[in-house]
Write a protein that holds these residues in place. Structure first.
Motif, PDB file in Angstrom:
ATOM      1  N   GLY A 134       0.810  -1.200   0.000  1.00 16.26           N
ATOM      2  CA  GLY A 134       0.000   0.000   0.000  1.00 16.26           C
ATOM      3  C   GLY A 134       0.849   1.258   0.000  1.00 16.26           C
ATOM      4  N   HIS A 135       2.043   1.163   0.586  1.00 10.98           N
ATOM      5  CA  HIS A 135       2.952   2.312   0.673  1.00 10.98           C
ATOM      6  C   HIS A 135       4.381   1.835   0.439  1.00 10.98           C
ATOM      7  CE1 HIS A 135       4.750   5.862   3.221  1.00 10.98           C
ATOM      8  NE2 HIS A 135       4.967   6.000   1.930  1.00 10.98           N
ATOM      9  N   VAL A 136       5.034   2.393  -0.581  1.00 13.48           N
ATOM     10  CA  VAL A 136       6.416   2.044  -0.894  1.00 13.48           C
ATOM     11  C   VAL A 136       7.301   3.256  -0.598  1.00 13.48           C
ATOM     12  CG1 VAL A 136       8.039   1.298  -2.668  1.00 13.48           C
ATOM     13  CG2 VAL A 136       5.684   0.440  -2.691  1.00 13.48           C
ATOM     14  N   LEU A 137       8.345   3.032   0.183  1.00 12.60           N
ATOM     15  CA  LEU A 137       9.305   4.077   0.515  1.00 12.60           C
ATOM     16  C   LEU A 137      10.604   3.818  -0.220  1.00 12.60           C
ATOM     17  CD1 LEU A 137      10.449   6.442   2.284  1.00 12.60           C
ATOM     18  CD2 LEU A 137      11.019   4.681   3.995  1.00 12.60           C
ATOM     19  N   VAL A 138      11.089   4.827  -0.942  1.00 12.78           N
ATOM     20  CA  VAL A 138      12.400   4.777  -1.578  1.00 12.78           C
ATOM     21  C   VAL A 138      13.279   5.805  -0.880  1.00 12.78           C
ATOM     22  CG1 VAL A 138      13.709   5.071  -3.715  1.00 12.78           C
ATOM     23  CG2 VAL A 138      11.402   4.081  -3.791  1.00 12.78           C
ATOM     24  N   VAL A 139      14.433   5.359  -0.417  1.00 11.61           N
ATOM     25  CA  VAL A 139      15.354   6.249   0.286  1.00 11.61           C
ATOM     26  C   VAL A 139      16.543   6.536  -0.616  1.00 11.61           C
ATOM     27  CG1 VAL A 139      16.763   6.583   2.356  1.00 11.61           C
ATOM     28  CG2 VAL A 139      14.623   5.283   2.496  1.00 11.61           C
ATOM     29  N   GLY A 140      16.780   7.799  -0.910  1.00 13.71           N
ATOM     30  CA  GLY A 140      17.903   8.196  -1.753  1.00 13.71           C
ATOM     31  C   GLY A 140      17.429   8.965  -2.971  1.00 13.71           C
ATOM     32  N   GLY A 141      17.903  10.201  -3.120  1.00 14.26           N
ATOM     33  CA  GLY A 141      17.455  11.060  -4.207  1.00 14.26           C
ATOM     34  C   GLY A 141      18.454  11.219  -5.322  1.00 14.26           C
ATOM     35  N   GLY A 142      19.349  10.242  -5.490  1.00 14.30           N
ATOM     36  CA  GLY A 142      20.249  10.238  -6.631  1.00 14.30           C
ATOM     37  C   GLY A 142      19.558   9.634  -7.842  1.00 14.30           C
ATOM     38  N   SER A 166      18.196  12.715   1.893  1.00 12.41           N
ATOM     39  CA  SER A 166      18.856  13.461   2.966  1.00 12.41           C
ATOM     40  C   SER A 166      19.341  14.836   2.523  1.00 12.41           C
ATOM     41  CB  SER A 166      20.044  12.658   3.514  1.00 12.41           C
ATOM     42  OG  SER A 166      20.992  12.425   2.489  1.00 12.41           O
ATOM     43  N   GLY A 167      19.471  15.067   1.210  1.00  9.61           N
ATOM     44  CA  GLY A 167      19.969  16.334   0.704  1.00  9.61           C
ATOM     45  C   GLY A 167      18.885  17.378   0.514  1.00  9.61           C
ATOM     46  N   GLN A 168      19.329  18.537   0.029  1.00  8.88           N
ATOM     47  CA  GLN A 168      18.420  19.660  -0.176  1.00  8.88           C
ATOM     48  C   GLN A 168      17.776  19.651  -1.558  1.00  8.88           C
ATOM     49  OE1 GLN A 168      17.620  21.910   2.205  1.00  8.88           O
ATOM     50  NE2 GLN A 168      18.882  20.761   3.646  1.00  8.88           N
ATOM     51  N   GLU A 169      18.303  18.840  -2.472  1.00  6.08           N
ATOM     52  CA  GLU A 169      17.730  18.760  -3.808  1.00  6.08           C
ATOM     53  C   GLU A 169      18.010  17.389  -4.398  1.00  6.08           C
ATOM     54  OE1 GLU A 169      20.880  20.755  -6.762  1.00  6.08           O
ATOM     55  OE2 GLU A 169      20.166  22.141  -5.222  1.00  6.08           O
ATOM     56  N   LEU A 196      12.618  16.090   1.238  1.00  6.97           N
ATOM     57  CA  LEU A 196      14.018  16.501   1.218  1.00  6.97           C
ATOM     58  C   LEU A 196      14.494  16.756   2.643  1.00  6.97           C
ATOM     59  CD1 LEU A 196      13.961  18.915  -1.850  1.00  6.97           C
ATOM     60  CD2 LEU A 196      14.595  16.495  -1.791  1.00  6.97           C
ATOM     61  N   ASP A 197      15.818  16.799   2.809  1.00 10.59           N
ATOM     62  CA  ASP A 197      16.411  16.980   4.144  1.00 10.59           C
ATOM     63  C   ASP A 197      15.821  15.950   5.112  1.00 10.59           C
ATOM     64  OD1 ASP A 197      18.047  18.105   6.071  1.00 10.59           O
ATOM     65  OD2 ASP A 197      16.556  19.598   6.674  1.00 10.59           O
ATOM     66  N   ALA A 198      15.678  14.726   4.637  1.00  8.23           N
ATOM     67  CA  ALA A 198      15.029  13.669   5.416  1.00  8.23           C
ATOM     68  C   ALA A 198      15.936  12.450   5.466  1.00  8.23           C
ATOM     69  CB  ALA A 198      13.678  13.320   4.818  1.00  8.23           C
ATOM     70  N   TRP A 224      16.491   1.052  -0.504  1.00  8.71           N
ATOM     71  CA  TRP A 224      17.511   2.008  -0.081  1.00  8.71           C
ATOM     72  C   TRP A 224      18.512   2.226  -1.207  1.00  8.71           C
ATOM     73  CZ3 TRP A 224      17.375   4.070   4.998  1.00  8.71           C
ATOM     74  CH2 TRP A 224      16.303   3.581   5.758  1.00  8.71           C
ATOM     75  N   ALA A 225      18.308   3.288  -1.953  1.00  5.04           N
ATOM     76  CA  ALA A 225      19.184   3.635  -3.069  1.00  5.04           C
ATOM     77  C   ALA A 225      20.180   4.692  -2.602  1.00  5.04           C
ATOM     78  CB  ALA A 225      18.354   4.150  -4.243  1.00  5.04           C
ATOM     79  N   THR A 226      21.013   4.287  -1.683  1.00  2.00           N
ATOM     80  CA  THR A 226      21.871   5.251  -0.982  1.00  2.00           C
ATOM     81  C   THR A 226      23.359   5.058  -1.247  1.00  2.00           C
ATOM     82  OG1 THR A 226      21.729   3.811   0.965  1.00  2.00           O
ATOM     83  CG2 THR A 226      20.232   5.684   0.871  1.00  2.00           C
ATOM     84  N   GLY A 227      23.703   4.449  -2.363  1.00  2.00           N
ATOM     85  CA  GLY A 227      25.119   4.321  -2.686  1.00  2.00           C
ATOM     86  C   GLY A 227      25.537   2.883  -2.912  1.00  2.00           C
ATOM     87  N   THR A 228      26.790   2.722  -3.273  1.00  2.00           N
ATOM     88  CA  THR A 228      27.340   1.411  -3.610  1.00  2.00           C
ATOM     89  C   THR A 228      28.590   1.132  -2.780  1.00  2.00           C
ATOM     90  OG1 THR A 228      28.756   2.298  -5.365  1.00  2.00           O
ATOM     91  CG2 THR A 228      26.509   1.661  -5.973  1.00  2.00           C
TER      92      THR A 228
END
Length: 367
Positions: A134-142, A166-169, A196-198, A224-228
Motif C-alpha cells: 500500500g505504501h512504498v518508501l524509496v530512500v535516496g534522491g540520486g 537526505s539532501g536539499q535537492e 528533502l532533508d530527510a 535504499w538507493a543510498t550508494g554502492t
C-alpha cells in the motif's frame, strides 16, 4: 601471435569491454561468479515489471572468440607466482591481472545468487511485494532513487509512493539544479511524495522509519538507493588490504595500474579514479587499460607508449522516469550543463534501457 596470459576478474561493463578488446592480442581468461552478464541498467525495471524479468541476463558464450570464460570466485592472488586461486581450488596463471569486480548495489539492482534462475526469483519477489504494498518508501534522491520511484509509481498508480532524500535537492550528483527540479516536478505531477532533508533510518517498530527530525513514517516496503560498495572485501581477506583506500576502492595510478604493481590493473567502479561511476566511464577506462596492457606485454620489441587515463568529466547522465520520459544532463565546457528532456532521454535510454546495445556487445541479436 597472441602475447601473454591475461586474467580479468569481473565480468561487468568494464571487464567485458577489456576482455573483448584483448581477445585477439593475448590469451584472455574472464572470471566471474555469475553464469551470465548482468545488465544492471535494466535491473530497476526488472525488479518492478514482470515482463522485464529476463532482460538483464545475457549469456557470455559469444563474447570471446579465442579466450575463455570461467565461472568462479577469486579468493587469492599470488603476486610472486603470478596466479589467481579460485574458491574451487583451480589456479589461473597470469602475466597481467585485471581487477574489474565492480561494486555492490542495493536491491533490486543486485544479482542475487550465481544463476539467472536465482536472480530472476529475487526479481519476482520484488515484483510481488511491490504489487501488494500500500505504501512504498524509496530512500535516496540520486539517479537510482529517482528512477526507481518513477518505475514503482508507473507500475502502481494506486499505491502511495514516498521518496526520502537526505539532501536539499534531487540529482545533486549531476551537478545540475535544473535536472533536480525537473525530476521533482515529474514526481509531484505523478503524486510521489518527495521529502528533502530527510535522513532516514529504520524505526523501532517493524515497518516504520524515522527521519533526522524524529518524525516516524510507516511503509509496507522500502528500498535504499543510498550508494554502492566496491567489491574488494575478497582482496582484503586475501592479504592485499594495502591495495585499497579507506573506502575499499583499489588505488591506481594514471595508467590504471594498481600502485606498485606493474602487472596488475583495476578498471571500472572498483578503482579510486575520481569521477562519476557510470557505464561510459567504465568503458573508457577499459579502452585505456587495454592499450596499456599491450604496451606492458610488448615492452621488449614492438613498444607502445602507455596512456594516462583522464577522468571522465563531461559524460551525459541519463535518468529515466519510466519508459517514456526522463532527464538527460549534458555537461558543456565552461558553461552550465544542458538539460534535455523527454524525447532525447527516451531515445537514448528510457525505452530500452540500452538492452539491445548490450546484447550486441556480447555477440547476440538486439532482440
Amino acid at each position: 601471435m597472441r602475447d601473454g596470459n591475461i586474467v580479468v576478474i569481473g565480468g561487468g561493463y568494464a571487464g567485458i569491454r577489456l576482455a573483448k578488446k584483448l581477445d585477439t592480442a593475448a590469451h584472455v581468461t574472464l572470471v566471474d561468479r555469475k553464469e551470465v552478464f548482468f545488465h544492471r541498467i535494466a535491473s530497476l525495471r526488472a525488479g518492478v515489471r514482470p515482463e522485464w524479468t529476463g532482460a538483464p541476463f545475457i549469456p557470455y558464450d559469444k563474447l570471446l572468440t579465442n579466450g575463455r570464460m570461467v565461472v568462479g570466485k577469486a579468493v587469492r592472488v599470488d603476486t610472486v607466482e603470478r596466479r589467481v586461486t579460485l574458491a574451487t581450488g583451480d589456479r589461473l596463471p597470469y602475466d597481467v591481472l585485471v581487477i574489474a569486480t565492480g561494486a555492490d548495489y542495493p536491491e533490486p539492482a543486485r544479482f542475487v545468487g550465481s544463476t539467472p534462475d536465482e536472480a530472476a526469483k529475487a526479481f519476482a519477489e520484488h515484483q510481488h511485494n511491490i504489487a501488494a504494498a500500500g505504501h512504498v518508501l524509496v530512500v535516496g534522491g540520486g539517479p537510482s532513487g529517482v528512477e526507481l520511484s518513477a518505475e514503482v509509481r508507473l507500475a502502481r498508480p494506486d499505491a502511495r509512493v514516498t521518496l526520502a532524500h537526505s539532501g536539499q535537492e534531487l540529482l545533486l550528483s549531476t551537478g545540475s539544479a535544473r535536472a533536480g527540479r525537473k525530476a521533482r516536478a515529474w514526481l509531484a505531477a505523478h503524486d510521489v511524495e518527495v521529502r528533502l532533508d530527510a535522513f532516514m533510518s529504520p524505526g523501532t517498530d517493524f515497518g516504520t522509519y524515522r527521519d533526522a527530525h524524529g518524525e516516524v513514517l510507516a511503509a509496507d516496503l522500502s528500498f535504499w538507493a543510498t550508494g554502492t560498495t566496491p567489491n574488494t572485501l575478497w582482496l582484503r581477506l586475501a592479504g592485499h588490504g594495502d591495495w585499497l583506500t579507506g573506502t575499499g576502492h583499489v588505488k591506481v595510478d594514471r595508467t590504471l595500474r594498481v600502485e606498485g604493481r606493474p602487472d596488475v590493473f583495476a578498471v571500472g567502479d572498483v578503482n579510486d579514479v575520481s569521477e562519476l561511476k557510470v557505464t561510459p566511464a567504465a568503458l573508457a577506462q577499459a579502452e585505456v587499460a587495454a592499450h596499456n596492457i599491450l604496451a606492458y606485454l610488448r615492452s621488449s620489441g614492438r613498444h607502445k607508449k602507455p596512456r594516462a587515463y583522464r577522468a571522465v568529466r563531461r559524460t551525459p547522465l541519463i535518468v529515466p522516469f519510466g519508459p517514456a520520459d526522463g532527464v538527460t544532463v549534458l555537461p558543456v565546457p565552461l558553461g552550465e550543463s544542458a538539460v534535455l528532456g523527454t524525447r532525447a532521454t527516451t531515445m537514448a535510454k528510457a525505452k530500452t534501457l540500452m538492452t539491445p546495445y548490450m546484447r550486441r556487445q556480447l555477440g547476440y541479436p538486439s532482440a
